[in-house]
Design a protein around this motif. Structure first.
Motif, PDB file in Angstrom:
ATOM      1  N   SER A  37      -5.955  35.328   9.809  1.00  0.00           N
ATOM      2  CA  SER A  37      -6.925  34.435  10.522  1.00  0.00           C
ATOM      3  C   SER A  37      -7.843  33.670   9.691  1.00  0.00           C
ATOM      4  O   SER A  37      -7.939  33.925   8.453  1.00  0.00           O
ATOM      5  N   LEU A  38      -8.275  32.603  10.188  1.00  0.00           N
ATOM      6  CA  LEU A  38      -9.404  31.882   9.370  1.00  0.00           C
ATOM      7  C   LEU A  38     -10.472  32.515   8.699  1.00  0.00           C
ATOM      8  O   LEU A  38     -10.922  32.778   7.406  1.00  0.00           O
ATOM      9  N   SER A  39     -11.007  33.639   9.369  1.00  0.00           N
ATOM     10  CA  SER A  39     -12.004  34.383   8.896  1.00  0.00           C
ATOM     11  C   SER A  39     -11.399  35.555   7.696  1.00  0.00           C
ATOM     12  O   SER A  39     -12.144  35.794   6.796  1.00  0.00           O
ATOM     13  N   GLN A  40     -10.202  35.923   8.030  1.00  0.00           N
ATOM     14  CA  GLN A  40      -9.703  36.780   6.988  1.00  0.00           C
ATOM     15  C   GLN A  40      -9.345  35.918   5.719  1.00  0.00           C
ATOM     16  O   GLN A  40      -9.410  36.448   4.492  1.00  0.00           O
ATOM     17  N   ARG A  41      -8.977  34.686   5.917  1.00  0.00           N
ATOM     18  CA  ARG A  41      -8.872  33.833   4.646  1.00  0.00           C
ATOM     19  C   ARG A  41      -9.927  33.675   3.729  1.00  0.00           C
ATOM     20  O   ARG A  41      -9.964  33.782   2.678  1.00  0.00           O
ATOM     21  N   THR A  42     -10.938  33.270   4.768  1.00  0.00           N
ATOM     22  CA  THR A  42     -12.347  32.956   4.059  1.00  0.00           C
ATOM     23  C   THR A  42     -12.865  34.281   3.173  1.00  0.00           C
ATOM     24  O   THR A  42     -13.212  34.347   2.209  1.00  0.00           O
ATOM     25  N   GLU A  43     -12.583  35.357   3.899  1.00  0.00           N
ATOM     26  CA  GLU A  43     -13.105  36.618   3.194  1.00  0.00           C
ATOM     27  C   GLU A  43     -12.051  36.973   2.187  1.00  0.00           C
ATOM     28  O   GLU A  43     -12.601  37.596   1.113  1.00  0.00           O
ATOM     29  N   GLU A  46     -13.204  35.008  -0.774  1.00  0.00           N
ATOM     30  CA  GLU A  46     -14.275  35.187  -1.502  1.00  0.00           C
ATOM     31  C   GLU A  46     -13.923  36.688  -2.345  1.00  0.00           C
ATOM     32  O   GLU A  46     -14.629  36.559  -3.573  1.00  0.00           O
ATOM     33  N   GLU A 126      -7.474  24.907   2.801  1.00  0.00           N
ATOM     34  CA  GLU A 126      -9.054  24.599   3.119  1.00  0.00           C
ATOM     35  C   GLU A 126      -9.121  22.952   2.929  1.00  0.00           C
ATOM     36  O   GLU A 126      -9.735  22.361   3.557  1.00  0.00           O
TER      37      GLU A 126
END
Length: 133
Positions: A37-43, A46, A126
């Protein structure tokens, strides 16, 4: 977030194919979109950024030149095998140690390259999303 083994395997598989980085990104993008998901990709981004930026100079060198770094150990292994065949008993453990060191260095560099490819692909996703593509 720990890097899922499946994603590292995906990146390593792309490294084995002879193609340009944009083509690799093109092939990885749909798979990453489905798996994360988008949040998992961001995490994950990082985590990868932290891992690759906090790596030392040797880790960066091994990532960029893994075969060159391992080459002296392959040479030592070859010379030790030659010495072992000529009757030196001490040469066999040296050869085994040099082979193990060379393989470990190349495997470490391969994993670092896969992490870098994964990070670059996420950053490309992104950038495309920001550009509206």
């Amino acid at each position: 977030m720990e890097i899922p083994e499946k994603l590292l395997k995906l990146a390593q598989d792309e490294l084995t194919e002879y193609s340009t980085r944009p083509r690799k990104f093109e092939k990885m993008r749909p798979k990453l979109s489905m798996l994360l998901s988008l949040s998992q990709r961001t995490e994950l981004k990082e985590t990868l950024t932290h891992q690759l930026d906090s790596a030392g100079t040797i880790a960066r060198l091994v990532e960029q030149q893994r075969q060159t770094v391992a080459l002296p150990f392959w040479g030592i292994a070859g010379l030790a095998l030659l010495a072992g065949f000529l009757g030196n008993k001490w040469a066999w453990p040296v050869a085994a140690g040099a082979v193990a060191a060379a393989i470990s260095l190349q495997r470490w560099g391969w994993e670092q390259q896969a992490r870098r490819l994964l990070l670059d692909c996420i950053e490309d996703m992104e950038a495309r999303q920001a550009a509206g593509k």
